[in-house]
Design an enzyme around this catalytic site. Structure first.
Site, short mmCIF file in Angstrom:
data_model
loop_
_atom_site.label_atom_id
_atom_site.label_comp_id
_atom_site.label_asym_id
_atom_site.label_seq_id
_atom_site.Cartn_x
_atom_site.Cartn_y
_atom_site.Cartn_z
N GLU A 78 -3.89 1.66 -7.22
CA GLU A 78 -4.05 2.77 -6.64
C GLU A 78 -3.30 3.82 -6.59
O GLU A 78 -2.17 4.18 -6.19
CB GLU A 78 -4.02 2.50 -4.93
CG GLU A 78 -4.90 1.37 -4.46
CD GLU A 78 -5.29 1.31 -2.97
OE1 GLU A 78 -6.25 1.54 -2.81
OE2 GLU A 78 -4.12 1.40 -2.26
N HIS B 261 0.94 -1.20 -0.05
CA HIS B 261 0.01 -0.10 -0.20
C HIS B 261 0.78 1.28 0.05
O HIS B 261 2.06 1.14 0.60
CB HIS B 261 -0.83 0.14 1.18
CG HIS B 261 -2.11 1.29 1.14
ND1 HIS B 261 -1.71 2.41 1.31
CD2 HIS B 261 -3.28 0.95 0.54
CE1 HIS B 261 -2.81 3.05 1.17
NE2 HIS B 261 -3.88 2.14 0.74
#
Ligand code: PGA
Length: 270
Positions: free
Chosen positions: A168, A96
């Site tokens: 993302e 992430h």
């Protein structure tokens, strides 16, 4: 058609076990009618075990938000793959942008984590994505390709089937610490479609067409009820990793409902 997967990334936003249990229970009960979409939530570590107990008899799954690449040892502040499995995790989120860009996690470290999770049969949600500056400099393809090749180094075709890629773009993630001074906005359908196609083409080239068709690539970054449909309708988008909008059933369930509506041709989950 690939099965949609919608994940809720709770980050460090849910502070007590009690609150996590209540949120998980509400989400589990509001998605009882969801038959075709895979749904998971990623609560903070302290509440994983209790949340798992609460949702054990439902279709909701749980994910760890990160892990270390060594199973056991003197690593202050880290969590082991074995602890995630013990808590009942089905997935772990790796790579992430928050640990990458705020805490300096490298592709090489993420790669070791991916391999360790797979070795223990824990499925991986591997996040990749470029910053606003990298996009402006025309580096979107280069950054995402190098994140893919370095994070997936040594992963076999068979193992790749246990991985979901989450695209993302950093600039779309609703986090001012990640994006100081820039206006945070979700990717437009055109931007998302082109990045997802690029990622799928990369997988096809490196792992072959069948896996390229099969693998799920989900979108994350300010996804909400208002933009979920236009994003999920895109051929190469197979779901979403949702931060802020996953924190209440009111904002999370409608996104799952949209995915369910778009899944008419998919067989029901057992
Ligand atoms: P956001 O977060 O939906 O709040 O932008 C997404 C993510 O970081 O996974």
């Amino acid at each position: 058609m690939r099965r949609f997967v919608i994940g809720g990334n709770w980050k460090m936003q849910v502070l007590t076990v009690d609150d996590a249990e209540k949120k998980a229970q509400t989400i589990a009960s509001t998605i009882e009618n969801i038959k075709r979409v895979e749904v998971f939530i990623a609560p903070p570590f302290n509440s994983l075990f209790n949340v798992k107990q609460i949702i054990a008899k439902t279709k909701l799954r749980i994910a760890g938000q990160n892990m270390h690449y060594i199973e056991q040892g003197a690593f202050t502040g880290q969590i082991s793959v074995l602890s995630l499995l013990d808590a009942g995790c089905n997935y772990v989120i790796l790579g992430h942008s928050e640990p990458r860009r705020i805490f300096g996690e490298s592709n090489q470290t993420i790669n070791l984590k991916v391999l360790k999770a797979l070795q223990h049969g824990l499925k991986v949600v591997l996040c990749i994505g470029e910053t606003a500056k990298e996009r402006e400099e025309g580096l979107t393809r280069e950054i995402n390709s190098s994140q893919l090749s370095e994070c997936l180094f040594g992963v076999s075709d068979e193992e790749l089937k246990k991985i979901i890629i989450a695209y993302e773009p950093v600039w779309a993630i609703n986090n001012p610490y990640l994006n100081p001074g820039i206006e945070i906005k979700p990717a437009t359908p055109t931007q998302a479609a082109s990045a997802h196609k690029m990622i799928r083409d990369w997988i096809r080239k490196e792992f072959g067409n069948p896996i390229g068709e099969w693998i799920r690539i989900i979108y994350g970054g300010s996804m909400s009820q208002s933009n979920a449909r236009e994003l999920l309708e895109i051929t190469d988008i197979d779901g979403g990793l949702i931060g802020g909008a996953s924190l209440t059933a009111e904002s999370f369930t409608p996104i799952i409902q949209i995915a369910e509506e778009l899944s008419k041709d998919i067989e029901e989950l057992r």
